[in-house]
Design an enzyme around this catalytic site. Structure first.
Site, PDB file in Angstrom:
ATOM      1  CB  CYS A   6      -0.859  -0.051   1.134  1.00  0.00           C
ATOM      2  SG  CYS A   6      -2.291  -1.141   0.928  1.00  0.00           S
ATOM      3  CG  ASP A  29      10.700  -9.392  -5.842  1.00  0.00           C
ATOM      4  OD1 ASP A  29       9.459  -9.974  -5.671  1.00  0.00           O
ATOM      5  OD2 ASP A  29      11.437  -9.255  -5.035  1.00  0.00           O
ATOM      6  CG  HIS A  45      -4.886  -4.195   2.112  1.00  0.00           C
ATOM      7  ND1 HIS A  45      -3.376  -4.098   1.918  1.00  0.00           N
ATOM      8  CD2 HIS A  45      -5.350  -5.115   2.700  1.00  0.00           C
ATOM      9  CE1 HIS A  45      -3.350  -5.232   2.958  1.00  0.00           C
ATOM     10  NE2 HIS A  45      -4.162  -5.742   3.239  1.00  0.00           N
ATOM     11  CG  HIS A  96      -1.486  -5.606  -0.761  1.00  0.00           C
ATOM     12  ND1 HIS A  96      -1.805  -4.166  -0.679  1.00  0.00           N
ATOM     13  CD2 HIS A  96      -1.879  -5.532  -2.201  1.00  0.00           C
ATOM     14  CE1 HIS A  96      -2.373  -3.719  -1.755  1.00  0.00           C
ATOM     15  NE2 HIS A  96      -2.356  -4.524  -2.882  1.00  0.00           N
ATOM     16  CG  HIS A  98       2.056 -10.482  -3.814  1.00  0.00           C
ATOM     17  ND1 HIS A  98       1.836 -10.252  -2.401  1.00  0.00           N
ATOM     18  CD2 HIS A  98       3.194 -11.101  -3.930  1.00  0.00           C
ATOM     19  CE1 HIS A  98       2.757 -11.108  -1.538  1.00  0.00           C
ATOM     20  NE2 HIS A  98       3.501 -11.685  -2.619  1.00  0.00           N
TER      21      HIS A  98
HETATM   22  P1  AMP Z   1       5.740 -13.300  -0.944  1.00  0.00           P
HETATM   23  O1  AMP Z   1       6.743 -14.144  -0.220  1.00  0.00           O
HETATM   24  O2  AMP Z   1       4.884 -14.148  -1.887  1.00  0.00           O
HETATM   25  O3  AMP Z   1       4.834 -12.441   0.072  1.00  0.00           O
HETATM   26  O4  AMP Z   1       6.568 -12.272  -1.787  1.00  0.00           O
HETATM   27  C1  AMP Z   1       6.621 -11.018  -1.341  1.00  0.00           C
HETATM   28  C2  AMP Z   1       7.780 -10.423  -2.394  1.00  0.00           C
HETATM   29  O5  AMP Z   1       7.634  -9.152  -2.179  1.00  0.00           O
HETATM   30  C3  AMP Z   1       9.097 -10.986  -2.258  1.00  0.00           C
HETATM   31  O6  AMP Z   1       9.554 -11.599  -3.260  1.00  0.00           O
HETATM   32  C4  AMP Z   1      10.029  -9.737  -1.847  1.00  0.00           C
HETATM   33  O7  AMP Z   1      11.325  -9.689  -2.578  1.00  0.00           O
HETATM   34  C5  AMP Z   1       9.056  -8.547  -2.544  1.00  0.00           C
HETATM   35  N1  AMP Z   1       9.158  -7.275  -1.984  1.00  0.00           N
HETATM   36  C6  AMP Z   1       9.330  -6.829  -0.670  1.00  0.00           C
HETATM   37  N2  AMP Z   1       9.426  -5.515  -0.517  1.00  0.00           N
HETATM   38  C7  AMP Z   1       9.446  -5.176  -1.835  1.00  0.00           C
HETATM   39  C8  AMP Z   1       9.509  -3.768  -2.141  1.00  0.00           C
HETATM   40  N3  AMP Z   1       9.623  -2.728  -1.521  1.00  0.00           N
HETATM   41  N4  AMP Z   1      10.061  -3.446  -3.365  1.00  0.00           N
HETATM   42  C9  AMP Z   1       9.739  -4.616  -4.327  1.00  0.00           C
HETATM   43  N5  AMP Z   1       9.479  -5.834  -4.146  1.00  0.00           N
HETATM   44  C10 AMP Z   1       9.465  -6.122  -2.572  1.00  0.00           C
HETATM   45 ZN    ZN Z   2      -1.824  -3.306   1.257  1.00  0.00          ZN
END
Ligand code: AMP
Ligand code: ZN
Length: 113
Positions: A6, A29, A45, A96, A98
């Site tokens: 968010c 990522d 969200h 969130h 994704h």
């Molecule tokens: P998950 O483990 O499926 O919840 O994936 C979360 C993903 O978000 C991971 O691959 C992280 O590397 C990525 N992530 C976390 N913080 C950020 C950020 N600030 N910008 C881009 N990706 C992020």
């Molecule tokens: Zn969110």
């Protein structure tokens, strides 16, 4: 709410954007696990896939249209993998909804390790 995605949507945390429209945002990522590793999120969200219902599922369909467009734009003509982690057992770290779009090299046939 302390949600990192968010905050990215609001511009409070920077991101390397790939695509944006009124309801969906996609960005690279921060810790890529493939040559192409894009995160695609609804701007609304929604915590996880288990929270998708009739009144919020339209954006999920749109996310898949966006993924198809990004796949073309980033040259992933050979294919890619889409992953959604949901909840603790699913290994979800950011609460969130994704979708990970992973491509740029051939993945193995195993779905999970
Ligand atoms: P998950 O483990 O499926 O919840 O994936 C979360 C993903 O978000 C991971 O691959 C992280 O590397 C990525 N992530 C976390 N913080 C950020 C950020 N600030 N910008 C881009 N990706 C992020
Ligand atoms: Zn969110």
């Amino acid at each position: 709410m302390d949600c990192i995605f968010c905050k990215i949507i609001k511009g409070e945390i920077p991101s390397n954007k790939v695509y944006e429209d009124d309801t969906v945002l996609a960005f690279h990522d921060i810790a890529p696990q493939m040559p192409v590793h894009v995160i695609v999120i609804p701007k609304q969200h929604i915590e996880c896939a288990a929270d998708i219902k009739e009144d919020n599922s339209a954006v999920v369909a749109h996310i898949f249209e966006v993924i198809a467009k990004i796949g073309k734009d980033l040259g992933l003509a050979n294919g890619y993998r889409i992953i959604n982690n949901c909840g603790e057992d699913g290994g979800q770290t950011v609460k969130h909804l994704h979708f990970h779009l992973l491509g740029g090299e051939k993945l193995g046939e195993k779905l999970v390790k």
